[in-house]
Design a protein around this motif. Sequence first.
Motif, mmCIF file in Angstrom:
data_model
loop_
_atom_site.group_PDB
_atom_site.id
_atom_site.type_symbol
_atom_site.label_atom_id
_atom_site.label_comp_id
_atom_site.label_asym_id
_atom_site.label_seq_id
_atom_site.Cartn_x
_atom_site.Cartn_y
_atom_site.Cartn_z
ATOM 1 N N LEU A 101 66.676 143.164 26.531
ATOM 2 C CA LEU A 101 68.133 143.287 26.580
ATOM 3 C C LEU A 101 68.624 144.274 25.518
ATOM 4 O O LEU A 101 68.224 144.212 24.349
ATOM 5 N N GLU A 180 73.482 143.241 30.639
ATOM 6 C CA GLU A 180 74.666 142.402 30.502
ATOM 7 C C GLU A 180 75.889 143.226 30.849
ATOM 8 O O GLU A 180 76.076 144.329 30.340
ATOM 9 N N SER A 181 76.742 142.716 31.748
ATOM 10 C CA SER A 181 77.958 143.418 32.144
ATOM 11 C C SER A 181 78.940 142.417 32.751
ATOM 12 O O SER A 181 78.526 141.470 33.436
ATOM 13 N N ARG A 184 78.361 138.538 32.301
ATOM 14 C CA ARG A 184 77.175 137.826 32.763
ATOM 15 C C ARG A 184 75.963 138.752 32.734
ATOM 16 O O ARG A 184 76.080 139.949 32.538
ATOM 17 N N TYR A 185 74.804 138.167 32.939
ATOM 18 C CA TYR A 185 73.546 138.911 32.947
ATOM 19 C C TYR A 185 73.175 139.272 34.379
ATOM 20 O O TYR A 185 73.358 138.466 35.303
ATOM 21 N N TRP A 186 72.641 140.473 34.523
ATOM 22 C CA TRP A 186 72.242 140.982 35.823
ATOM 23 C C TRP A 186 70.750 141.311 35.811
ATOM 24 O O TRP A 186 70.264 141.939 34.872
ATOM 25 N N ASP A 209 74.339 133.160 33.726
ATOM 26 C CA ASP A 209 75.208 132.980 32.567
ATOM 27 C C ASP A 209 74.421 132.695 31.297
ATOM 28 O O ASP A 209 74.972 132.777 30.198
ATOM 29 N N MET A 211 70.604 133.424 31.087
ATOM 30 C CA MET A 211 69.293 134.087 31.148
ATOM 31 C C MET A 211 68.171 133.177 31.647
ATOM 32 O O MET A 211 67.059 133.644 31.849
#
Length: 352
Positions: A101, A180-181, A184-186, A209, A211
């Motif tokens: 990340l 992260e965007s 939330r995490y993508w 939300d 990981m």
Amino acid sequence: MATINRDFYEHLRTDYKREIPVLAGSGEAGAYDAWAVDCPFVFYHKDKFYMMHIGFDGLGYRTALATSDDLVEWKREAVILDRGKDALRWDHVGAAGSWILLESNDLYELPRLKKIDNKYWMIYHSYPEYGYEAGGAKMGLAWCEDESLLEWHRLDEPIFSYENGGEWEKAGLYKCCFLESAGRYWMFYNAKDNPEWLWKEETGIAVSDDMRNWNRLSDKPVLMTQENTFYRQYVSDPYIRFDSRTGFWVNFAFGYDGENAQGLLAVSHNLTEWMIDPEPWIRNGEPGQLDATHAHKSSVIYWKDRFYHFYCACRPSRSGDPASIESGNGEFRCIALATSAPLDKRSGYHAP
């Protein structure tokens, strides 16, 4: 699928290919990289450039770090995700680090690692059987508090599996891009639809939300193969950053037509709807060049007014290679570099 205006993205071009690898397999029996290196992920940490990468030793993948002061000359440091000693663990065959990340998604900022809960976070994938990518892989999560980035800890169970996915991913997962965007995490990941060749690989999205718990945005891929294109067999290995000069997300993925893998560029305004350039972004090379067979699996960094585009290059093995994949007729697989402006002549490059 809509296509993009290539003129809008010419500033991302990296047409100058270095003639020699920046990293290649060692050929040393028992070493993590005895047969090959692959999948670069380049970032900046503690006043140095780091390249997380994976090595193949004939049994499975292991993840290591290399360091550099100039993005051209690299020094191996250490293995950070090794083969597990517990044969009952889901990831005992090996662990292939995909992405750590980052603080910023901006392509023009040096990619620095971000801490959440005082830890750095990595997603990796692991195959269940010994051999070259044998069986259906799943995703795991690892974390590190050590600023040397050498001591990583893994969660006990996978965080994401193909087993509850759509038909397009039912045979296993591959490497992902993790960012992260919008709060939330993508996770952008590619997967295959069949355990036996001829399979297809396409790219999907999951969000989280925390990981640890991930939900697919759709049971269908977001980047799909298309007949009569250079990505008719695969659209794989996303590498996504935000191009603040254009206001679009850019994805340096790769396409495969059944013979050659080549760099692919896709763009999006919202991370869920993508347009693919109809022509390869990084083409495979001429016979004898490092990337004569494949030019794929990108990691792109901007530094001192120049783009450095790292990728996995493959050509047939030949006498004198330090290492090779010992299957079929043999393959020399290394990490190569292309840049947007020429390097010093001593570094060696192919002009466009």
